[in-house]
Design an enzyme around this catalytic site. Structure first.
Site, short mmCIF file in Angstrom:
data_model
loop_
_atom_site.label_atom_id
_atom_site.label_comp_id
_atom_site.label_asym_id
_atom_site.label_seq_id
_atom_site.Cartn_x
_atom_site.Cartn_y
_atom_site.Cartn_z
N SER A 174 0.84 -1.20 0.00
CA SER A 174 0.00 0.00 0.00
C SER A 174 0.87 1.24 0.00
O SER A 174 2.00 1.23 0.48
CB SER A 174 -0.90 -0.01 1.24
OG SER A 174 -1.46 1.26 1.49
N TYR A 187 -0.40 -0.49 10.67
CA TYR A 187 -0.61 -0.82 9.25
C TYR A 187 0.50 -0.19 8.41
O TYR A 187 1.11 -0.87 7.57
CB TYR A 187 -1.98 -0.29 8.82
CG TYR A 187 -2.32 -0.56 7.37
CD1 TYR A 187 -2.75 -1.81 6.96
CD2 TYR A 187 -2.20 0.45 6.41
CE1 TYR A 187 -3.07 -2.06 5.63
CE2 TYR A 187 -2.51 0.21 5.09
CZ TYR A 187 -2.94 -1.05 4.70
OH TYR A 187 -3.25 -1.29 3.38
#
Length: 281
Positions: A174, A187
């Protein structure tokens, strides 16, 4: 001379809609896609997810595919979609954060497919009861890394034992790995760790002729993407240069490129799929 301004977003091409025919880019390849299922939700108009689109496109391009997921029903739905198009696939139930599951998954895929030529790691979660550092517990941190990083380590460690020379590994990451904004520090950190893990896998794998790369995703219109937007509505207002979010099929095409011989000299790199969000904005 500046390009003429056009109204965005533009009409999507067949590839972005999953409507283009296969071109035999992965003929006779044997691919394991980890995270090939799809989370169900109440959205009647839910788009296809990254894992399912990638597994289906690999099959369309000539590969036989092992679809692994911790939700066996979801993996079986993906294999059913592949078989409905006349290709071959198998479903495997496995939790990528559990070493015994990972070892069994890789062995089952290699045994069933007669070997492996490719591995796609489409596994990731954003876990937090709250946001920012203050809202992140130690348990949240550990669970996030167990899935987002340890699962990838375990999978490539085992896969390197069976992948054939000329194989390719693709991690799905990501843009949270290269810029802040998710508000979930575990994350962000776990996705950044994948970049370093990929570099090592590329370095070690090169000795056996095995490549490893990362696709780094921006805003993608998937069931999980819509869930993220529901939790943070201003996500949908992000000024993406091309005026829209990507489809999972666009992620799948980038992944297939890195799996294929078209990318035979690309190793240890990140392919950013974000319409220029991180480089233009």
């Amino acid at each position: 001379m500046c390009a003429d301004k056009v109204e965005l977003p533009l009409a999507l091409p067949p590839e972005a809609l999953g409507q283009a025919p296969g071109r035999s880019r992965l003929e006779e390849r044997r691919i394991l896609v980890v995270g090939a299922g799809q989370r169900e939700n109440d959205d009647a108009d839910a788009p296809i997810g990254n894992g399912r689109a990638t597994a289906m496109l690999c099959a369309r391009e000539g590969a036989v595919v092992a679809c692994a997921d911790r939700d066996l029903d979801a993996a079986q739905e993906t294999t059913a979609s592949i078989k409905a198009e006349g290709a071959n696939a198998i479903a495997i139930e496995a939790d990528a954060s559990v070493e015994e599951d990972v070892n069994r998954m890789v062995e089952a895929a290699a045994d069933s497919l007669g070997g492996l030529d490719g591995l796609v790691m489409n596994v990731g979660v954003g876990i937090a009861q709250g946001q920012w550092l203050a809202g992140t517990s130690v348990d949240d941190w550990d669970k996030t890394f167990a899935i987002n990083t340890r699962g990838h380590f375990l999978s490539v460690k085992k896969a390197l034992e069976v992948l054939e020379p000329g194989s390719s590994i693709v991690f799905v990451s990501s843009i949270a790995s290269i810029k802040p904004g998710s508000r979930l520090p575990a994350y962000d950190a776990s996705k950044a760790a994948l970049t370093a893990l990929n570099r090592h896998v590329a370095f070690e794998g090169a000795r056996a002729g095995i490549r490893s790369n990362v696709v780094v995703l921006g805003l993608i219109d998937t069931p999980l993407g819509r869930l993220a937007t529901a939790g943070r509505p201003n996500r949908a207002k992000t000024p993406v240069p091309l005026g829209r979010q990507a489809t999972a099929w666009e992620v799948a095409y980038a992944t297939v490129f890195l799996l294929s011989n078209e990318a035979s000299y690309i190793n240890g790199h990140e392919l950013v799929i974000d319409a220029g969000l991180t480089s233009v904005r």
